[in-house]
Design a protein around this motif. Structure first.
Motif, PDB file in Angstrom:
ATOM      1  N   GLU A  71       0.830  -1.205   0.000  1.00  0.00           N
ATOM      2  CA  GLU A  71       0.000   0.000   0.000  1.00  0.00           C
ATOM      3  C   GLU A  71       0.866   1.257   0.000  1.00  0.00           C
ATOM      4  OE1 GLU A  71      -3.144   0.122  -0.560  1.00  0.00           O
ATOM      5  OE2 GLU A  71      -3.356  -2.064  -0.575  1.00  0.00           O
ATOM      6  N   SER A  72       1.947   1.246   0.776  1.00  0.00           N
ATOM      7  CA  SER A  72       2.820   2.413   0.831  1.00  0.00           C
ATOM      8  C   SER A  72       3.505   2.657  -0.506  1.00  0.00           C
ATOM      9  CB  SER A  72       3.875   2.235   1.923  1.00  0.00           C
ATOM     10  OG  SER A  72       3.276   2.129   3.197  1.00  0.00           O
ATOM     11  N   LEU A  73       3.980   1.587  -1.146  1.00  0.00           N
ATOM     12  CA  LEU A  73       4.709   1.745  -2.404  1.00  0.00           C
ATOM     13  C   LEU A  73       3.768   1.984  -3.577  1.00  0.00           C
ATOM     14  CD1 LEU A  73       7.568  -0.895  -2.025  1.00  0.00           C
ATOM     15  CD2 LEU A  73       7.553   1.540  -1.428  1.00  0.00           C
ATOM     16  N   ARG A  74       2.565   1.430  -3.519  1.00  0.00           N
ATOM     17  CA  ARG A  74       1.606   1.681  -4.591  1.00  0.00           C
ATOM     18  C   ARG A  74       1.238   3.160  -4.653  1.00  0.00           C
ATOM     19  NH1 ARG A  74      -4.447  -0.849  -4.752  1.00  0.00           N
ATOM     20  NH2 ARG A  74      -4.528   0.318  -2.798  1.00  0.00           N
ATOM     21  N   ALA A  75       1.243   3.817  -3.509  1.00  0.00           N
ATOM     22  CA  ALA A  75       0.893   5.236  -3.471  1.00  0.00           C
ATOM     23  C   ALA A  75       1.894   6.085  -4.244  1.00  0.00           C
ATOM     24  CB  ALA A  75       0.807   5.707  -2.014  1.00  0.00           C
ATOM     25  N   ILE A  76       3.143   5.626  -4.302  1.00  0.00           N
ATOM     26  CA  ILE A  76       4.150   6.404  -5.035  1.00  0.00           C
ATOM     27  C   ILE A  76       4.424   5.821  -6.424  1.00  0.00           C
ATOM     28  CG2 ILE A  76       5.251   7.230  -2.924  1.00  0.00           C
ATOM     29  CD1 ILE A  76       7.425   5.146  -3.282  1.00  0.00           C
ATOM     30  N   ASN A  77       3.936   4.605  -6.678  1.00  0.00           N
ATOM     31  CA  ASN A  77       4.164   3.967  -7.978  1.00  0.00           C
ATOM     32  C   ASN A  77       2.992   3.046  -8.298  1.00  0.00           C
ATOM     33  OD1 ASN A  77       5.052   2.666 -10.284  1.00  0.00           O
ATOM     34  ND2 ASN A  77       6.927   1.834  -9.390  1.00  0.00           N
ATOM     35  N   PRO A  78       1.910   3.580  -8.848  1.00  0.00           N
ATOM     36  CA  PRO A  78       0.718   2.764  -9.120  1.00  0.00           C
ATOM     37  C   PRO A  78       0.955   1.635 -10.119  1.00  0.00           C
ATOM     38  CG  PRO A  78       0.206   5.108  -9.216  1.00  0.00           C
ATOM     39  CD  PRO A  78       1.693   4.998  -9.181  1.00  0.00           C
ATOM     40  N   ARG A  79       2.026   1.713 -10.907  1.00  0.00           N
ATOM     41  CA  ARG A  79       2.313   0.683 -11.899  1.00  0.00           C
ATOM     42  C   ARG A  79       3.092  -0.499 -11.313  1.00  0.00           C
ATOM     43  NH1 ARG A  79       2.100   1.474 -17.165  1.00  0.00           N
ATOM     44  NH2 ARG A  79       4.096   0.428 -17.532  1.00  0.00           N
ATOM     45  N   LEU A  80       3.369  -0.458 -10.037  1.00  0.00           N
ATOM     46  CA  LEU A  80       4.230  -1.459  -9.415  1.00  0.00           C
ATOM     47  C   LEU A  80       3.531  -2.806  -9.270  1.00  0.00           C
ATOM     48  CD1 LEU A  80       7.041  -1.793  -8.037  1.00  0.00           C
ATOM     49  CD2 LEU A  80       5.876  -1.306  -5.865  1.00  0.00           C
ATOM     50  N   VAL A  81       4.223  -3.861  -9.710  1.00  0.00           N
ATOM     51  CA  VAL A  81       3.797  -5.242  -9.444  1.00  0.00           C
ATOM     52  C   VAL A  81       4.554  -5.704  -8.210  1.00  0.00           C
ATOM     53  CG1 VAL A  81       3.819  -7.615 -10.304  1.00  0.00           C
ATOM     54  CG2 VAL A  81       3.298  -5.724 -11.861  1.00  0.00           C
ATOM     55  N   TYR A  82       3.824  -6.058  -7.162  1.00  0.00           N
ATOM     56  CA  TYR A  82       4.413  -6.341  -5.855  1.00  0.00           C
ATOM     57  C   TYR A  82       4.084  -7.787  -5.478  1.00  0.00           C
ATOM     58  CZ  TYR A  82       5.662  -5.253  -0.920  1.00  0.00           C
ATOM     59  OH  TYR A  82       6.223  -5.193   0.329  1.00  0.00           O
ATOM     60  N   CYS A  83       5.104  -8.610  -5.320  1.00  0.00           N
ATOM     61  CA  CYS A  83       4.907 -10.036  -5.027  1.00  0.00           C
ATOM     62  C   CYS A  83       5.425 -10.359  -3.637  1.00  0.00           C
ATOM     63  CB  CYS A  83       5.631 -10.886  -6.077  1.00  0.00           C
ATOM     64  SG  CYS A  83       5.481 -12.680  -5.803  1.00  0.00           S
ATOM     65  N   SER A  84       4.535 -10.828  -2.766  1.00  0.00           N
ATOM     66  CA  SER A  84       4.899 -11.292  -1.426  1.00  0.00           C
ATOM     67  C   SER A  84       4.899 -12.810  -1.401  1.00  0.00           C
ATOM     68  CB  SER A  84       3.905 -10.778  -0.382  1.00  0.00           C
ATOM     69  OG  SER A  84       3.951  -9.380  -0.267  1.00  0.00           O
ATOM     70  N   ILE A  85       5.961 -13.381  -0.867  1.00  0.00           N
ATOM     71  CA  ILE A  85       6.067 -14.836  -0.727  1.00  0.00           C
ATOM     72  C   ILE A  85       6.186 -15.161   0.751  1.00  0.00           C
ATOM     73  CG2 ILE A  85       7.417 -16.881  -1.297  1.00  0.00           C
ATOM     74  CD1 ILE A  85       8.410 -15.434  -3.795  1.00  0.00           C
ATOM     75  N   THR A  86       5.231 -15.935   1.266  1.00  0.00           N
ATOM     76  CA  THR A  86       5.233 -16.329   2.679  1.00  0.00           C
ATOM     77  C   THR A  86       4.979 -17.825   2.776  1.00  0.00           C
ATOM     78  OG1 THR A  86       2.863 -15.866   2.874  1.00  0.00           O
ATOM     79  CG2 THR A  86       4.389 -14.081   3.459  1.00  0.00           C
ATOM     80  N   GLY A  87       5.045 -18.327   3.993  1.00  0.00           N
ATOM     81  CA  GLY A  87       4.799 -19.750   4.185  1.00  0.00           C
ATOM     82  C   GLY A  87       3.351 -20.134   3.965  1.00  0.00           C
ATOM     83  N   PHE A  88       2.428 -19.283   4.460  1.00  0.00           N
ATOM     84  CA  PHE A  88       1.021 -19.687   4.484  1.00  0.00           C
ATOM     85  C   PHE A  88       0.069 -18.660   3.898  1.00  0.00           C
ATOM     86  CE2 PHE A  88       3.291 -21.837   7.900  1.00  0.00           C
ATOM     87  CZ  PHE A  88       3.038 -23.157   7.563  1.00  0.00           C
ATOM     88  N   GLY A  89       0.581 -17.603   3.281  1.00  0.00           N
ATOM     89  CA  GLY A  89      -0.295 -16.621   2.665  1.00  0.00           C
ATOM     90  C   GLY A  89      -0.621 -15.479   3.601  1.00  0.00           C
ATOM     91  N   GLN A  90      -1.347 -14.506   3.065  1.00  0.00           N
ATOM     92  CA  GLN A  90      -1.641 -13.287   3.793  1.00  0.00           C
ATOM     93  C   GLN A  90      -2.868 -13.385   4.690  1.00  0.00           C
ATOM     94  OE1 GLN A  90       0.416 -10.397   3.512  1.00  0.00           O
ATOM     95  NE2 GLN A  90       1.731 -11.925   2.516  1.00  0.00           N
TER      96      GLN A  90
END
Length: 420
Positions: free
Chosen positions: A123-142
């Motif tokens: 959310e913080s980075l999307r505010a400054i770069n709406p074109r950003l593709v942001y991938c989070s990798i975790t053990g069990f998801g968000q």
């Protein structure tokens, strides 16, 4: 195989800010880097990615002596540029936000919510770069009851059921749950993540906007069960460990020969008939117990009882030579050393030797060249390029920051403040 100049990669011009470490995230970003993306890997000052220290085995220097750099890191970090930034430092956070503003992709594998305190969450980075593709990798998801838990490949191999179908049956010698010999959940999660990123980049061409990608090791582990999961869902019966045999095909396993073992992978009735003829027992293909794959699976023990003495009458090499031109899948069970020495592996150039330092640079400590495994991606017009070996810690910090517009004085000040 050594690197050579190639045409621009399929992802040339794509900038990736890699905030990941260990294996799943770095495996994802290495795929993007191989395809031409500019991947900047952010590491902790002084120590770097955990896997730099996961040894032995360790890399060797030019004199053939072991270094303190673990070979684990080299498996998933080629073609990247390494910078050191302390994201707990306010100036380090500001620097990373500045980089994210110019990036196309961010990949991270921190615990759920772990980057929000640094202003580096989606959310913080999307505010400054709406074109950003942001991938989070975790053990069990968000989300879900396990979202806050740390996840590791071995844990997920156990939880998703993979270990319950890997290894000999309980009643066999060595029977019991067994992990796969590589961190397969991490690797496949990285592959799924790179697929998702490519899809998001393609979608951005139409929408102009990036998006958030939620990747979980557990989700990947469940998907990786493939036909075994489908079998359970169809019947309600949980598959069991069967060693090297296949639940739905026969014969499809390792078999003892006069001097060792071969792998026989017969996938249809025509292959079985050709095997029977070559083995001198064409009558097996006419036997109602063995004439179809379904029958062979149901009468697996009887089939193997017939085959065992015949297979043991020849050496492994003799069987491979006998069957290779008859369209009957049969091959050796190699060690990794034997696999790298295989003529097909050599012909495909699957062993790489990559330079860490460019010719005009003064070599730092450690190896000047690092061996690796070539990408299996073979694109005719935009081939994978091998630009550099896995980097030394912070090797490209000054270079990347100069590109960001910082001069030597500003970089020196950041270093003095502890941000780098």
């Amino acid at each position: 195989m050594t690197p050579s100049a190639t045409a621009p990669g399929a992802l040339a011009g794509i900038k990736v800010l890699d905030l990941s470490r260990v294996l799943a995230g770095p495996w994802c970003t290495q795929q993007l880097a191989d395809l031409g993306a500019d991947v900047v890997k952010v590491e902790r000052p002084g120590s770097g990615d955990d896997t730099r220290h996961w040894g032995p085995p360790f890399l060797h220097d030019a004199a053939g002596q072991p270094t303190t750099e673990a070979s684990y890191y080299s498996a998933c970090n080629r073609n990247k540029r390494s910078i050191t930034v302390d994201m707990a430092h306010p100036e380090g956070q500001a620097l990373l936000r500045r980089m994210a503003a110019e990036a196309d992709v961010v990949v991270e594998n921190f615990k759920v919510g772990g980057l929000k305190q640094y202003g580096l969450d989606y959310e913080s980075l999307r505010a400054i770069n709406p074109r950003l593709v942001y991938c989070s990798i975790t053990g069990f998801g968000q989300d879900g009851p396990y979202a806050e838990r740390a996840g590791y490949d071995l844990m997920v191999q156990a939880m998703c059921g993979l270990m319950s179908i890997t290894g000999p049956a309980d009643e066999q010698p060595g029977g019991g749950p067994l992990k796969v010999g590589v961190a397969v959940i991490d690797v496949v999660t990285g592959l799924y993540a790179s697929n998702a990123i490519l899809a998001a980049l393609h979608a951005r061409q139409a929408s102009g906007l990036g998006q958030y990608i939620d990747m979980a090791l557990l989700d990947t582990g469940m998907a990786l069960l493939a036909n075994q999961a489908a079998g359970y869902l169809a019947t309600g019966e949980a598959p069991q460990r069967m060693g090297n045999t296949h639940p739905s095909l026969a014969p499809y396993q390792d078999l003892r020969t006069r001097d060792g073992h071969v792998l026989l992978a017969i996938g249809n009735d025509g292959q079985f008939a050709r095997f029977c003829a070559a083995a001198g027992h064409p009558e097996w293909a006419e036997d109602p117990r063995f004439a179809t794959n379904t029958a062979r699976v149901r009468h697996r023990e009887a089939l193997l009882a017939c085959m065992a003495p015949v297979l043991q009458a020849r050496t492994s090499a003799e069987w491979i030579a006998l069957l290779q031109d008859k369209a009957v899948p049969c091959g050796p069970i190699n060690t990794i050393a034997q696999a790298f020495d295989d003529p097909q592996v050599r012909a495909r150039g699957l062993r790489l030797e990559l330079p860490r330092w460019r010719a005009h640079e003064s070599p730092g400590p450690g190896p000047t060249h690092i061996a690796g495994v070539a990408s299996p991606l073979r694109l005719s017009a935009t081939p994978v390029s091998y630009r550099n070996a896995p980097p030394a810690l912070g090797q490209h910090t000054d270079e990347v920051l100069h590109e960001l517009g910082l001069d030597a004085t500003a970089i020196a000040a950041l270093r003095a403040s502890g941000a780098l």
